[in-house]
Design an enzyme around this catalytic site. Structure first.
Site, PDB file in Angstrom:
ATOM      1  N   TYR A 141       0.821  -1.216   0.000  1.00  0.00           N
ATOM      2  CA  TYR A 141       0.000   0.000   0.000  1.00  0.00           C
ATOM      3  C   TYR A 141       0.853   1.264   0.000  1.00  0.00           C
ATOM      4  CZ  TYR A 141      -4.053  -2.968   1.016  1.00  0.00           C
ATOM      5  OH  TYR A 141      -5.035  -3.914   0.961  1.00  0.00           O
ATOM      6  N   LYS A 192       3.323 -15.609   1.907  1.00  0.00           N
ATOM      7  CA  LYS A 192       3.241 -16.315   0.616  1.00  0.00           C
ATOM      8  C   LYS A 192       4.679 -16.619   0.214  1.00  0.00           C
ATOM      9  CE  LYS A 192       0.790 -17.831  -2.885  1.00  0.00           C
ATOM     10  NZ  LYS A 192      -0.046 -19.038  -2.765  1.00  0.00           N
ATOM     11  N   ASP A 224      -3.191 -18.256   1.147  1.00  0.00           N
ATOM     12  CA  ASP A 224      -4.351 -18.903   0.517  1.00  0.00           C
ATOM     13  C   ASP A 224      -4.922 -19.975   1.439  1.00  0.00           C
ATOM     14  OD1 ASP A 224      -1.867 -20.011   0.029  1.00  0.00           O
ATOM     15  OD2 ASP A 224      -2.367 -20.803  -1.935  1.00  0.00           O
ATOM     16  N   ASP A 248      -5.282  -7.003   5.616  1.00  0.00           N
ATOM     17  CA  ASP A 248      -6.482  -6.264   5.228  1.00  0.00           C
ATOM     18  C   ASP A 248      -7.586  -7.255   4.859  1.00  0.00           C
ATOM     19  OD1 ASP A 248      -8.206  -4.298   4.449  1.00  0.00           O
ATOM     20  OD2 ASP A 248      -7.025  -3.581   2.756  1.00  0.00           O
ATOM     21  N   ASP A 252     -10.921  -8.777   7.463  1.00  0.00           N
ATOM     22  CA  ASP A 252     -12.330  -8.616   7.083  1.00  0.00           C
ATOM     23  C   ASP A 252     -13.026  -9.974   7.035  1.00  0.00           C
ATOM     24  OD1 ASP A 252     -12.183  -5.868   6.845  1.00  0.00           O
ATOM     25  OD2 ASP A 252     -13.265  -5.830   4.944  1.00  0.00           O
TER      26      ASP A 252
END
Ligand code: NAD
Length: 360
Positions: A141, A192, A224, A248, A252
Site C-alpha cells: 500500500y 506467501k 491462501d 487487510d 475482514d
C-alpha cells in the site's frame, strides 16, 4: 497530569456511534478516576468541509500531542467526486503513517449471545477468539515505485511494489509474539513464501524473533491456506501476524465469522503503545442519520484504548462485561437482531451499556 484523548468522530454514522462511546468513556473516566481529558476535532470528509483537507496540520499536531486517539469512521458519497489526494480516506492513511501506527490489532470475538448471527455453523464459531495483528504502514500500500502507464504497443499496464525491510518485519513480529504470550501462546505467521521474495524474508525474520519467545508456539501458513482455514476451522487460531495486504483481507474475512462488523473494535499502535482506536467498519452512509447504527464496536474500541494504551485492565474488562450484560438482556441493534430479541437504536444501546457499566 491529565491524559489527553483526541476524539475524531468522522463522517456518516461516525458522530452517532461516537456520541455513545464518549458517554461510556466519560463514565469510565469518573468511575475509575482515570484522569482523562477529552478534546474533539475532525478527520475525513468532515475535515475537508471544515479545513479544506481531510487531515489538517493542526489536527495532526493535536493527534501527536494526545496520549491516544478515538476515531469513528470516514468517507461517504458526498466526497466521492473530489480529487483523490483530498478524499476522506487519505486523511486516515496519513494520520496512521504520520503517527507511525504500524501495528493494527483486530480481534474477532464471537459473543456467545450472537452465535446465530454468524453465517457459519454455531459449533464451528462458538467460543471464537482470534487476534489478527496486521502490519499497517508498509508493504504494497505504500511501496514505491508504483505506476500506471501506456506501453509502446498502446496497451495499458500498471504495477505496485511490495517492499519490507527486516526492521519492519521484526517490530510487527514482536507485537505478534507479545500478544500471543498474554493470550493462548500460539502465533501463526501468514505469508506467501512459496512465491514472494518479501514473504521469504518475512518468514526468516519471524523465525529469528521466535528465538526470544520459546514459550510461544510458532507456525507458518500460506495466505491462501489461511483464508481457507479461517472458514473451515477458525478456532485453530489464537494470534495471526501478517503483512498489510494479507491482513487487510484476512481481518475482514475473520470479522464476518462473528456475524456483524458492527461488533468489532480495532487498535493501531506505535512503538510505544500510543494508539488510535476505531471500529473495523466504515461510515455506513446507507444508514447514517437514522439512529440505528450499532455503537458497540466503537464502545469496545474504548475498552481496547484503556487496555493497550493505559493498562487500565479493570476498566477495560468492565466495559466488555457491560456489553455482554446488555446482550444478555436481549437488546440488539438491527445488524445483530434476531427473532425474539428487542430491537433498539444507537442511543438506546449506548444508554444500556452506560447503565450496565454503572451497575458493575
Ligand atoms: P461500511 O463498513 O461503512 O458498511 C458496510 C455495511 O455494513 C453497510 O451495509 C453498513 O450499513 C453496515 N454497517 C457498518 N457499520 C455498521 C454499524 N456500526 N451498525 C450497523 N451496520 C453497520 O463499508 P462500505 O459501505 O464499504 O464503506 C462506506 C464508506 O466507509 C466508504 O466511504 C468507505 O471508504 C468508508 N470506510 C471507512 C473506513 C474507516 O473509516 N476506517 C473503513 C471502511 C470503509
Amino acid at each position: 497530569m491529565s491524559k489527553q484523548i483526541l476524539v475524531l468522530p468522522g463522517d456518516g454514522i461516525g458522530p452517532e456511534i461516537m456520541a455513545e462511546a464518549v458517554k461510556v468513556l466519560q463514565l469510565a473516566n469518573a468511575k475509575y478516576s482515570l484522569g482523562f481529558e477529552l478534546s474533539f476535532d475532525e478527520l475525513g470528509g468532515a475535515a475537508y468541509d471544515k479545513y479544506g483537507v481531510p487531515l489538517a496540520d493542526e489536527t495532526l499536531a493535536r493527534a501527536r500531542a494526545a496520549d491516544a486517539i478515538l476515531l469513528g469512521a470516514v468517507g461517504g458519497p458526498k466526497w466521492d467526486a473530489i480529487e483523490p489526494a483530498l478524499r476522506p480516506e487519505r486523511g486516515l492513511l496519513k494520520i496512521r503513517s504520520q503517527l507511525g501506527l504500524f501495528a493494527n490489532l483486530r480481534p474477532a470475538i464471537l459473543y456467545p449471545q450472537l452465535a446465530d448471527a454468524s453465517s457459519l455453523k454455531p459449533e464451528v464459531v462458538s467460543g471464537l477468539d482470534i487476534l489478527i495483528v496486521r502490519e499497517l504502514t508498509g508493504g504494497i500500500y505504500f511501496g514505491q515505485p508504483r505506476e500506471s502507464k501506456l506501453l509502446e504497443n498502446g496497451e495499458r499496464m500498471a504495477y505496485d511494489t511490495l517492499p519490507y525491510s527486516e526492521s519492519e518485519i521484526r517490530r510487527i513480529a514482536r507485537v505478534g509474539f507479545d500478544m500471543a504470550r498474554v493470550r493462548g501462546k500460539k502465533l501463526c505467521s501468514v505469508d506467501k513464501a512459496n512465491v514472494l521474495a518479501s514473504s521469504q524474508l518475512w518468514r526468516a525474520v519471524v523465525e529469528e524473533v521466535a528465538r526470544d519467545y520459546p514459550d510461544v508456539e510458532l507456525s507458518h501458513m500460506y495466505v491462501d491456506n489461511a483464508a481457507m482455514q479461517l472458514v473451515r476451522a477458525p478456532k485453530q487460531f489464537d494470534v495471526m501476524v501478517t503483512d498489510n495486504l494479507f491482513g487487510d483481507i484476512l481481518s475482514d474475512e475473520a470479522s464476518m465469522l462473528t456475524g456483524s462488523i458492527g461488533m468489532l473494535p480495532s487498535a493501531s499502535l506505535d512503538a510505544n503503545n500510543k494508539g488510535m482506536y476505531e471500529p473495523c467498519h466504515g461510515s455506513a452512509p446507507d444508514i447514517a442519520g437514522k439512529g440505528i447504527a450499532n455503537p458497540l464496536a466503537t464502545i469496545l474500541s474504548v475498552s481496547m484504548l484503556l487496555r493497550y494504551s493505559f493498562s487500565q485492565v479493570v476498566a477495560a474488562d468492565a466495559i466488555e462485561r457491560a456489553v455482554s450484560l446488555v446482550l444478555d438482556q436481549g437488546l440488539r441493534t438491527g445488524d445483530i437482531w434476531s427473532a425474539g430479541k428487542t430491537k433498539v437504536g444507537t442511543a438506546a444501546m449506548g444508554d444500556a451499556v452506560v447503565e450496565a457499566l454503572r451497575s458493575l
